[in-house]
Write an enzyme that holds these catalytic residues in place. Sequence first.
Site, PDB file in Angstrom:
ATOM      1  N   ASP A 310       0.128   1.670  -1.308  1.00 27.45           N
ATOM      2  CA  ASP A 310      -1.232   1.330  -0.888  1.00 27.45           C
ATOM      3  C   ASP A 310      -1.985   0.485  -1.904  1.00 27.45           C
ATOM      4  OD1 ASP A 310      -0.902   2.636   1.516  1.00 27.45           O
ATOM      5  OD2 ASP A 310      -1.675   4.535   0.776  1.00 27.45           O
ATOM      6  N   TYR A 394      -5.422   7.058   6.669  1.00 28.62           N
ATOM      7  CA  TYR A 394      -5.780   7.976   5.583  1.00 28.62           C
ATOM      8  C   TYR A 394      -7.025   7.520   4.836  1.00 28.62           C
ATOM      9  CZ  TYR A 394      -2.365  11.739   4.796  1.00 28.62           C
ATOM     10  OH  TYR A 394      -1.635  12.905   4.864  1.00 28.62           O
TER      11      TYR A 394
END
Length: 649
Positions: A310, A394
């Site tokens: 990420d 998320y």
Amino acid sequence: MDLDLDTSVRPQVMHPLSPLTAEEIEQALGILRAARPLGAGTRVVSVALREPPKAAVLAYPAEPVEREAAVLLLEKPSGAVHEAVVSLSQGGGELRAWRELPGVQPPILGEEFAACEAAVKADPRVQEALARRGVTDLDLVMVDPWSAGFYGSVRNEPEGERGRRLVRALCWVRPRPGGHGYAHPIDNLAILCDLNTLEVVQIEDFGVVPVPRTPGEYAGDTLGPPRADLKPLEIHQPEGPSFQVDGYDVRWQKWHFRVGFTPREGLVLHTLGYQDGGRERPILYRASLAEMVVPYGDPHPAQWRKNAFDAGEYAIGTLVNSLELGCDCLGEIHYFDAALADEDGRARIVRNAICLHEEDAGILWKHLDFRTGATEVRRSRRLVVSWIATVGNYEYGFYWYLSQDGTIAFEIKLTGIVSTGALPPGERTPFGQLLSPDGLYGPIHQHFFSLRLDLDIDGPVNSVYEVHTESVPLGPENPHGNAYRTYSTLLESERAARRVIDPLAARYWKVVNPHARNAVGEPVGYRLLPHSNVLPFAHPSAAVMARAGFMANHLWVTPYAPDELYAAGEYPNQHPGGAGLPEWTAADRPLAETDVVLWYTLGSHHPVRLEDWPVMPVQTVGFTLQPQGFFDANPALDVPPSPGHNGHC
């Protein structure tokens, strides 16, 4: 968001570590375009401060420091990648460096999310695959562009991946506009998409699995009445907060530090020190998120390639939230905005990107003298610096805590929506948790974060020790069988410093300055105390272990190098692996009495629970940096009693 580029409100001389302003971002792109005209297909991946050498920063302001911008560009559809360095202060600015990076894939751009979804939904083959699953309303289809990774050593690798800028798109379908799409995965279907050409390269269809239909809504307007017995909880500081902020410079209690922000790392803490005995003592030169990866443990055909980096693949700093008072942060808040560049090179401002506030943290210290009845107790207050990013499904909240006793703590709060899959009716899987009777499930996965900690304990010359506790063998030193003690081992080189936690031995790591001594003649130091942690369960031969080698150890130590910032290397997107910490530490450079950098790996293990659905309550991971012999006594003795308690509370 509209920009207000009012230069009258910013100082004329910027601190060397201040993040680039919106004006500087646009200035850098203007200088670059004037020196080297860019093609119509050129996209701006990032524009960030190119931090000056450490020695120059520590010498400032006695010596002026030039401000420079690092620019990363991607040309489409050719896929050429260029890095540039632009001076912002040399006679109005100039292009200092320009180089092409063959074979490199920069992070996935925000605009590529929407472009990928449009390309996937426009492909007739995808439409046919969706129709076979009863999905015909393309407006309700959600497409998430998962990074493609690198699987050159794995059988049945999809053809045509070499040299392309790829994502592996997975699909969900909303039950209605604005509905919760992640409750309805379109499983067994994975679409390989080229982001440079917007071609669907390959469709992997492993057979129709019915789309789960059980609702999974979580928004307030879709649920029943909320609890009615919750009374207001308010925080008031009638005289204002105790911290002082000047630009990005922060002072609170005896702490002094600078706030930074980059598109890749998000929040960065700079030059953190503590006022002690009339001088400011350095502790931490730079602290940042060096990488993160989310490896999934489900071998299901559509799930096994889920391994998102990420930071390196999605530039998590660009995904920062704009925080809201009373929701994300509570109390008397100071916000910092973040200036970023969009793909066209225009500056954009994320308002309230970083939150700074104080909060009560319980008891700081206390003692009741039972013989006299006298009580002395002090309440603890801590300073919180935080930011939150949304990466697809998320949310990640990153929190730094500074305490009055010299303790530094770091915590990550994980929340949001678990990434879902679907099973045939009546089936279960050992690799995930069934979430609804019609086959919706959450695959098992882990989250790993690498924190880069450039510690300067009373200066840059430090050494690192591993400390553990052992029982002393029965004998003259332990005649009664009760004796145990700590043992310290100097980590002399990089390979020796590849370590994992051992809670049964109470293991921690201590960074000391051998040339600075405390009142009892010992080197001053800080220790890194692990909290709960895990190691990856992926097999050593798995592709993700090569690409995210930093996961293999909880602690890595390197000598300071200004270009070693990212645990999995500079460009992990589609990289075959081996870069970053495994490559650097293979040199086995000496560590004793040098400028050391600690890299700490945090692991969060997530076998999904029913209680994690439809939106996940916060889960936390973290660690603590605690003074050990840095002070001569409790540094919080001078914290005043709480008002109105006659000095006894």
